[in-house]
Scaffold this motif. Sequence first.
Motif, PDB file in Angstrom:
ATOM      1  N   ARG A  44      38.108  39.895  28.016  1.00  0.00           N
ATOM      2  CA  ARG A  44      38.920  39.091  27.996  1.00  0.00           C
ATOM      3  C   ARG A  44      38.420  38.772  29.477  1.00  0.00           C
ATOM      4  O   ARG A  44      38.387  37.090  30.103  1.00  0.00           O
ATOM      5  CB  ARG A  44      40.034  38.667  28.314  1.00  0.00           C
ATOM      6  N   ARG A  45      37.271  39.020  30.283  1.00  0.00           N
ATOM      7  CA  ARG A  45      37.091  38.538  32.037  1.00  0.00           C
ATOM      8  C   ARG A  45      36.466  36.923  31.682  1.00  0.00           C
ATOM      9  O   ARG A  45      37.140  36.717  33.054  1.00  0.00           O
ATOM     10  CB  ARG A  45      36.084  39.356  31.859  1.00  0.00           C
ATOM     11  N   ARG A  46      36.309  36.727  31.009  1.00  0.00           N
ATOM     12  CA  ARG A  46      35.215  35.280  30.989  1.00  0.00           C
ATOM     13  C   ARG A  46      36.774  34.351  30.959  1.00  0.00           C
ATOM     14  O   ARG A  46      36.654  32.939  31.638  1.00  0.00           O
ATOM     15  CB  ARG A  46      34.776  34.645  29.723  1.00  0.00           C
ATOM     16  N   THR A  47      37.680  34.803  30.478  1.00  0.00           N
ATOM     17  CA  THR A  47      39.278  34.735  30.881  1.00  0.00           C
ATOM     18  C   THR A  47      40.242  33.604  32.054  1.00  0.00           C
ATOM     19  O   THR A  47      40.121  32.427  32.925  1.00  0.00           O
ATOM     20  CB  THR A  47      40.370  34.820  30.002  1.00  0.00           C
ATOM     21  N   TRP A  48      39.190  34.459  32.991  1.00  0.00           N
ATOM     22  CA  TRP A  48      40.258  34.977  34.140  1.00  0.00           C
ATOM     23  C   TRP A  48      39.107  33.547  35.544  1.00  0.00           C
ATOM     24  O   TRP A  48      39.856  32.954  36.635  1.00  0.00           O
ATOM     25  CB  TRP A  48      40.165  35.841  35.059  1.00  0.00           C
ATOM     26  N   GLY A  91      36.446  39.880  45.367  1.00  0.00           N
ATOM     27  CA  GLY A  91      36.645  38.786  44.689  1.00  0.00           C
ATOM     28  C   GLY A  91      35.325  39.847  43.102  1.00  0.00           C
ATOM     29  O   GLY A  91      34.809  39.040  42.877  1.00  0.00           O
ATOM     30  N   SER A  92      35.945  40.894  42.523  1.00  0.00           N
ATOM     31  CA  SER A  92      35.689  41.209  41.300  1.00  0.00           C
ATOM     32  C   SER A  92      36.764  41.916  39.706  1.00  0.00           C
ATOM     33  O   SER A  92      37.906  41.909  40.370  1.00  0.00           O
ATOM     34  CB  SER A  92      34.806  42.581  41.502  1.00  0.00           C
ATOM     35  N   LEU A  93      36.430  41.850  38.996  1.00  0.00           N
ATOM     36  CA  LEU A  93      37.045  42.740  37.766  1.00  0.00           C
ATOM     37  C   LEU A  93      37.569  43.410  38.470  1.00  0.00           C
ATOM     38  O   LEU A  93      38.613  44.169  38.420  1.00  0.00           O
ATOM     39  CB  LEU A  93      36.217  42.301  37.163  1.00  0.00           C
ATOM     40  N   GLY A  94      36.548  44.704  38.671  1.00  0.00           N
ATOM     41  CA  GLY A  94      37.075  46.124  39.104  1.00  0.00           C
ATOM     42  C   GLY A  94      37.636  46.503  40.158  1.00  0.00           C
ATOM     43  O   GLY A  94      38.616  47.201  40.063  1.00  0.00           O
ATOM     44  N   SER A  95      37.632  45.457  41.043  1.00  0.00           N
ATOM     45  CA  SER A  95      38.746  45.208  42.098  1.00  0.00           C
ATOM     46  C   SER A  95      39.914  45.114  41.857  1.00  0.00           C
ATOM     47  O   SER A  95      41.021  45.725  42.378  1.00  0.00           O
ATOM     48  CB  SER A  95      38.086  44.450  43.635  1.00  0.00           C
ATOM     49  N   ASN A 312      28.060  38.255  26.311  1.00  0.00           N
ATOM     50  CA  ASN A 312      29.155  37.990  26.912  1.00  0.00           C
ATOM     51  C   ASN A 312      28.725  37.640  28.618  1.00  0.00           C
ATOM     52  O   ASN A 312      29.009  37.639  29.165  1.00  0.00           O
ATOM     53  CB  ASN A 312      31.391  38.717  26.521  1.00  0.00           C
ATOM     54  N   ARG A 313      27.911  39.150  28.614  1.00  0.00           N
ATOM     55  CA  ARG A 313      27.321  39.559  29.941  1.00  0.00           C
ATOM     56  C   ARG A 313      26.724  38.719  30.213  1.00  0.00           C
ATOM     57  O   ARG A 313      26.173  38.703  31.916  1.00  0.00           O
ATOM     58  CB  ARG A 313      26.371  40.965  29.708  1.00  0.00           C
ATOM     59  N   LEU A 314      25.659  37.944  29.584  1.00  0.00           N
ATOM     60  CA  LEU A 314      24.799  36.857  29.652  1.00  0.00           C
ATOM     61  C   LEU A 314      25.994  35.706  30.396  1.00  0.00           C
ATOM     62  O   LEU A 314      24.766  34.591  30.917  1.00  0.00           O
ATOM     63  CB  LEU A 314      24.091  36.024  28.889  1.00  0.00           C
ATOM     64  N   ARG A 315      26.607  35.604  30.707  1.00  0.00           N
ATOM     65  CA  ARG A 315      27.943  34.461  30.687  1.00  0.00           C
ATOM     66  C   ARG A 315      28.531  35.013  31.461  1.00  0.00           C
ATOM     67  O   ARG A 315      30.321  34.054  31.909  1.00  0.00           O
ATOM     68  CB  ARG A 315      28.152  33.271  29.445  1.00  0.00           C
ATOM     69  N   GLU A 316      28.636  36.218  32.562  1.00  0.00           N
ATOM     70  CA  GLU A 316      30.056  36.231  33.073  1.00  0.00           C
ATOM     71  C   GLU A 316      30.443  35.552  34.804  1.00  0.00           C
ATOM     72  O   GLU A 316      29.250  34.927  34.923  1.00  0.00           O
ATOM     73  CB  GLU A 316      29.854  37.548  33.758  1.00  0.00           C
ATOM     74  N   PRO A 317      31.109  35.059  34.975  1.00  0.00           N
ATOM     75  CA  PRO A 317      31.296  34.002  35.743  1.00  0.00           C
ATOM     76  C   PRO A 317      31.665  34.998  37.333  1.00  0.00           C
ATOM     77  O   PRO A 317      31.601  33.953  38.064  1.00  0.00           O
ATOM     78  CB  PRO A 317      33.293  33.634  35.505  1.00  0.00           C
ATOM     79  N   SER A 318      31.694  35.901  37.364  1.00  0.00           N
ATOM     80  CA  SER A 318      31.884  36.647  38.655  1.00  0.00           C
ATOM     81  C   SER A 318      31.488  38.070  38.853  1.00  0.00           C
ATOM     82  O   SER A 318      31.694  38.566  37.244  1.00  0.00           O
ATOM     83  CB  SER A 318      33.390  36.180  38.930  1.00  0.00           C
ATOM     84  N   PRO A 319      31.818  38.220  39.713  1.00  0.00           N
ATOM     85  CA  PRO A 319      30.868  40.129  39.353  1.00  0.00           C
ATOM     86  C   PRO A 319      31.991  41.246  38.474  1.00  0.00           C
ATOM     87  O   PRO A 319      33.335  40.321  38.722  1.00  0.00           O
ATOM     88  CB  PRO A 319      31.365  41.058  41.171  1.00  0.00           C
TER      89      PRO A 319
END
Length: 343
Positions: A44-48, A91-95, A312-319
């Motif tokens: 759901r990463r694009r949601t954030w 500022g990254s999802l994994g963080s 979806n990897r082509l459209r990721e909004p952040s690291p």
Amino acid sequence: MSDRPVFVIGCPRSGTTMLQLMLHSHPRMAVPPETRFLVPAYYRRRTWGDLRVPQRRKALAQWIATDRSTKFRELKIDKDEFIRQAVEGPGSLGSVIGTAFRMYADRFDKARWGDKRPSYVKQTDLLLRLFPDAQFIHLIRDGRDCVASLKEMPWYTLDSFHAVSTWAEAIDAGDRLRRTLPDDTYYELRYEDLTDDPMTEMKKLCHFLEEDFAPSMISPREAASQAVPQHKVWHSNTHREVTRSRVGSWANRLDEWEIALCEHVLGERLLANGYELTGAPRPAKEHVTACQKTMQKRKASRSRKAMRDRFNRLREPSPVGALLTTTQQSLAGIPQQRPEVTV
């Protein structure tokens, strides 16, 4: 000393909870009960939105901490403090995700964290995107024992054909990982060897993890009270000493047709992992056909999901990758701060 995250993977009912507790019993490692936010947050990463923006990190952290589906409460860490640290962190999802696990380790004053979920064996690519320095421990158990145990679980609502497919998928995923991942990233051990000689196997595992062996690891009963929720009654054996009592119990827990099906469909995989066959007669054609159809449907479903993820990897909004450990920062090209020298 290493600070790399560690993931315990394998087929469900292969002893991964026991191994989780053995690792949690190490003085430097904390491995919590299963949570349910890592994989959903990734998909759901694009949601954030752009997680380089503090408010977006706050939104993600609030979802992790408050949504009823995430099981964040199993970590027993302060919700508001987690949200604060996530907002102040990289500022990254994994963080953001990694901050929750790091705080869990802090609860026990431990330097490293891990996570255990059997299905991760088919999601290591995802996990390496989030945590590029991750290490994986694949626990392998006789497929017939896994099928027998799955059938008895109150949460397992599928049939024996799905159970057979589940073990085959875990073994095939492990074969791919063994061929493609570096030696310091992927490690395999067998449940039967671990229960037969836990001290020797844990010493070898500690070498892989770059940790000193701790005798507490081979008697993880105390850790069970911390890392196994009481409502998970199917993990009751983890509150006892490590034992071989369930090894080979499939012989009394599977029907004859299921043994025949396992040895026919899984035979080559069983032999390749050191398990002997009984020479059971060939299974009924309708059982083989039903199992093959189940495996094909599951494979098609995984392929569709992988295709959506590649798009979806082509459209990721952040690291995506975490920036919390020394290795994660190094891989991202972040220079390490040198300690100040006082005169």
